[in-house]
Scaffold this motif. Sequence first.
Motif, short mmCIF file in Angstrom:
data_model
loop_
_atom_site.label_atom_id
_atom_site.label_comp_id
_atom_site.label_asym_id
_atom_site.label_seq_id
_atom_site.Cartn_x
_atom_site.Cartn_y
_atom_site.Cartn_z
N ILE A 115 0.84 -1.20 0.00
CA ILE A 115 0.00 0.00 0.00
C ILE A 115 0.87 1.25 0.00
O ILE A 115 0.68 2.16 -0.81
CB ILE A 115 -0.95 0.00 1.22
N SER A 116 1.86 1.29 0.88
CA SER A 116 2.74 2.46 0.96
C SER A 116 3.48 2.71 -0.34
O SER A 116 3.52 3.84 -0.84
CB SER A 116 3.76 2.30 2.09
N LEU A 117 4.06 1.66 -0.89
CA LEU A 117 4.83 1.82 -2.12
C LEU A 117 3.97 2.28 -3.28
O LEU A 117 4.38 3.16 -4.05
CB LEU A 117 5.54 0.51 -2.47
N THR A 118 2.78 1.71 -3.44
CA THR A 118 1.94 2.12 -4.57
C THR A 118 1.48 3.56 -4.42
O THR A 118 1.44 4.30 -5.41
CB THR A 118 0.72 1.19 -4.74
N ILE A 119 1.15 3.98 -3.21
CA ILE A 119 0.71 5.35 -3.02
C ILE A 119 1.88 6.32 -3.20
O ILE A 119 1.76 7.32 -3.93
CB ILE A 119 0.06 5.54 -1.63
N ILE A 120 3.00 6.06 -2.57
CA ILE A 120 4.15 6.97 -2.66
C ILE A 120 4.69 7.05 -4.08
O ILE A 120 4.92 8.14 -4.61
CB ILE A 120 5.25 6.57 -1.65
N PHE A 121 4.86 5.90 -4.73
CA PHE A 121 5.39 5.92 -6.10
C PHE A 121 4.41 6.54 -7.08
O PHE A 121 4.83 7.17 -8.06
CB PHE A 121 5.81 4.53 -6.55
N SER A 122 3.13 6.39 -6.85
CA SER A 122 2.17 7.04 -7.74
C SER A 122 2.28 8.56 -7.62
O SER A 122 2.17 9.28 -8.61
CB SER A 122 0.74 6.58 -7.45
N GLY A 123 2.51 9.04 -6.41
CA GLY A 123 2.69 10.48 -6.23
C GLY A 123 3.98 10.99 -6.84
O GLY A 123 4.01 12.05 -7.46
N ILE A 124 5.03 10.21 -6.70
CA ILE A 124 6.34 10.64 -7.22
C ILE A 124 6.39 10.58 -8.74
O ILE A 124 6.86 11.51 -9.39
CB ILE A 124 7.46 9.78 -6.60
N PHE A 125 5.90 9.50 -9.31
CA PHE A 125 6.09 9.27 -10.74
C PHE A 125 4.88 9.61 -11.62
O PHE A 125 5.04 9.82 -12.82
CB PHE A 125 6.49 7.82 -11.00
N ALA A 126 3.68 9.65 -11.05
CA ALA A 126 2.50 9.85 -11.89
C ALA A 126 1.74 11.14 -11.57
O ALA A 126 0.82 11.49 -12.29
CB ALA A 126 1.57 8.65 -11.77
N GLY A 127 2.06 11.79 -10.50
CA GLY A 127 1.43 13.06 -10.21
C GLY A 127 0.24 12.99 -9.27
O GLY A 127 -0.16 11.93 -8.79
N GLU A 128 -0.33 14.17 -9.05
CA GLU A 128 -1.38 14.32 -8.04
C GLU A 128 -2.67 13.58 -8.41
O GLU A 128 -3.33 13.01 -7.54
CB GLU A 128 -1.67 15.81 -7.84
N LYS A 129 -3.02 13.58 -9.67
CA LYS A 129 -4.26 12.91 -10.09
C LYS A 129 -4.19 11.41 -9.82
O LYS A 129 -5.12 10.81 -9.29
CB LYS A 129 -4.50 13.19 -11.57
N MET A 130 -3.07 10.79 -10.18
CA MET A 130 -2.91 9.36 -9.95
C MET A 130 -2.78 9.07 -8.46
O MET A 130 -3.29 8.05 -7.98
CB MET A 130 -1.70 8.82 -10.71
N LEU A 131 -2.13 9.95 -7.73
CA LEU A 131 -2.03 9.79 -6.27
C LEU A 131 -3.42 9.73 -5.65
O LEU A 131 -3.70 8.85 -4.83
CB LEU A 131 -1.22 10.93 -5.66
#
Length: 92
Positions: free
Chosen positions: A31-47
């Motif tokens: 859960i942590s990795l998917t949320i953090i990496f989505s924010g880092i690499f895909a931006g706010e919308k994906m986060l």
Amino acid sequence: MQHIGFLHYYDIKKSHELHQAMTIVTYQILISLTIIFSGIFAGEKMLTTITEGWAVWTLTHVFIPWLMFLQFATIGLSWLIASSYIKGGSSE
């Protein structure tokens, strides 16, 4: 038929509890990795999408109160980390 002694039963029970604990820890890491990496690499919308997805999944799949609390704490903390990264990166 072979008799299973108390110690053998105890070892099996402890092994099962360890397996459950490792499964819970693995889910929290996932859960942590998917949320953090989505924010880092895909931006706010994906986060937002990933965070909402984990929140809905938790509401529909987790029925143990302490585990639900742990999972929402993991989701919230991961979202804070990822959103602070996005805000920090956009101000530069």
